[in-house]
Design an enzyme around this catalytic site. Structure first.
Site, PDB file in Angstrom:
ATOM      1  N   LEU A  52       0.802 -15.941 -23.465  1.00 49.02           N
ATOM      2  CA  LEU A  52       1.563 -15.624 -22.509  1.00 49.02           C
ATOM      3  C   LEU A  52       2.444 -16.823 -21.824  1.00 49.02           C
ATOM      4  O   LEU A  52       2.046 -17.725 -21.863  1.00 49.02           O
ATOM      5  CB  LEU A  52       0.954 -15.082 -21.183  1.00 49.02           C
ATOM      6  CG  LEU A  52       0.099 -13.766 -21.303  1.00 49.02           C
ATOM      7  CD1 LEU A  52      -0.483 -13.508 -20.139  1.00 49.02           C
ATOM      8  CD2 LEU A  52       0.707 -12.807 -21.851  1.00 49.02           C
ATOM      9  N   GLU A  53       3.787 -16.509 -21.874  1.00 51.82           N
ATOM     10  CA  GLU A  53       4.836 -17.583 -21.330  1.00 51.82           C
ATOM     11  C   GLU A  53       4.714 -17.249 -19.882  1.00 51.82           C
ATOM     12  O   GLU A  53       4.824 -16.479 -19.276  1.00 51.82           O
ATOM     13  CB  GLU A  53       6.163 -17.220 -21.767  1.00 51.82           C
ATOM     14  CG  GLU A  53       7.286 -18.391 -21.627  1.00 51.82           C
ATOM     15  CD  GLU A  53       7.565 -18.244 -20.193  1.00 51.82           C
ATOM     16  OE1 GLU A  53       7.689 -19.534 -19.641  1.00 51.82           O
ATOM     17  OE2 GLU A  53       8.158 -17.308 -19.679  1.00 51.82           O
ATOM     18  N   LEU A  54       4.328 -18.630 -19.348  1.00 60.59           N
ATOM     19  CA  LEU A  54       3.827 -18.468 -17.968  1.00 60.59           C
ATOM     20  C   LEU A  54       4.919 -18.144 -16.835  1.00 60.59           C
ATOM     21  O   LEU A  54       4.644 -17.479 -16.004  1.00 60.59           O
ATOM     22  CB  LEU A  54       3.296 -19.780 -17.458  1.00 60.59           C
ATOM     23  CG  LEU A  54       1.863 -20.253 -18.073  1.00 60.59           C
ATOM     24  CD1 LEU A  54       1.533 -21.641 -17.503  1.00 60.59           C
ATOM     25  CD2 LEU A  54       0.864 -19.143 -17.573  1.00 60.59           C
ATOM     26  N   CYS A  96       0.840  -1.128   0.125  1.00 63.20           N
ATOM     27  CA  CYS A  96       0.001   0.044  -0.032  1.00 63.20           C
ATOM     28  C   CYS A  96       0.923   1.319   0.036  1.00 63.20           C
ATOM     29  O   CYS A  96       1.909   1.468   0.966  1.00 63.20           O
ATOM     30  CB  CYS A  96      -0.914   0.116   1.339  1.00 63.20           C
ATOM     31  SG  CYS A  96      -1.822   1.551   1.459  1.00 63.20           S
ATOM     32  N   ASP A 127      -0.372  -5.514   0.870  1.00 62.90           N
ATOM     33  CA  ASP A 127      -1.459  -5.901   0.463  1.00 62.90           C
ATOM     34  C   ASP A 127      -1.369  -7.316  -0.069  1.00 62.90           C
ATOM     35  O   ASP A 127      -0.548  -7.817  -0.913  1.00 62.90           O
ATOM     36  CB  ASP A 127      -2.122  -5.042  -0.621  1.00 62.90           C
ATOM     37  CG  ASP A 127      -2.540  -3.813  -0.244  1.00 62.90           C
ATOM     38  OD1 ASP A 127      -3.022  -3.772   1.049  1.00 62.90           O
ATOM     39  OD2 ASP A 127      -2.461  -2.721  -1.005  1.00 62.90           O
ATOM     40  N   GLU A 163      -6.505  -0.886  -6.951  1.00 61.11           N
ATOM     41  CA  GLU A 163      -7.075  -0.763  -8.286  1.00 61.11           C
ATOM     42  C   GLU A 163      -6.105  -0.467  -9.604  1.00 61.11           C
ATOM     43  O   GLU A 163      -6.249  -0.915 -10.480  1.00 61.11           O
ATOM     44  CB  GLU A 163      -8.031   0.516  -8.098  1.00 61.11           C
ATOM     45  CG  GLU A 163      -9.218   0.538  -7.308  1.00 61.11           C
ATOM     46  CD  GLU A 163      -8.827   0.674  -5.460  1.00 61.11           C
ATOM     47  OE1 GLU A 163      -9.754   0.783  -4.827  1.00 61.11           O
ATOM     48  OE2 GLU A 163      -7.356   0.807  -5.425  1.00 61.11           O
TER      49      GLU A 163
END
Length: 127
Positions: free
Chosen positions: A53-55, A31, A38, A73
């Site tokens: 996406l390549e993990l 935060c 968080d 957010e």
């Protein structure tokens, strides 16, 4: 929002018409107001076009948030922005399901669709 994060790598998609869901159940960021951690779950759902996406690189990308002061957010929207930039999917949605702190929990959902060429209101995510 403009912090330097690792590049998310991709590989060529060989199929069409399917959805991928990637869950990071132990996501951590900081935060920026309090400096406290968080904790949450980040869920990415996307429909690939020409790239997936390549993990491992996506995991390493998410781990960089551990020491980054960023609002919840903004995490969700930044992840969505970076995934769309890297993979150019047909559709993508990121859900941040944050652990309660001070009696409040937060669920943030952001979505993108190529058809609308921008943000769309995504359905509420599942806890």
């Amino acid at each position: 929002m403009h912090a330097k994060l690792p590049e998310i790598e991709t590989w060529p998609n060989q199929y069409a018409g399917y959805e991928i869901e990637i869950v990071m159940p132990e996501f951590t960021s900081v935060c920026p107001k309090t400096g406290l951690p968080d904790f949450g779950k980040i869920v990415l759902n996307y429909v690939p076009d020409k790239l997936c996406l390549e993990l491992k690189s996506y995991k390493m990308y998410l781990l960089e948030y551990r020491n980054l002061g960023i609002f919840q957010e903004n995490v969700v929207n930044r992840v969505l922005e970076d995934v769309v930039k890297a993979a150019k999917p047909l559709r993508a949605e990121v859900i941040g399901d944050w652990a309660p702190r001070g009696g409040l929990s937060t669920l943030v959902t952001a979505g993108w669709s190529r058809k609308s060429s921008g943000a769309r209101r995504a359905p509420r995510g599942k806890r």
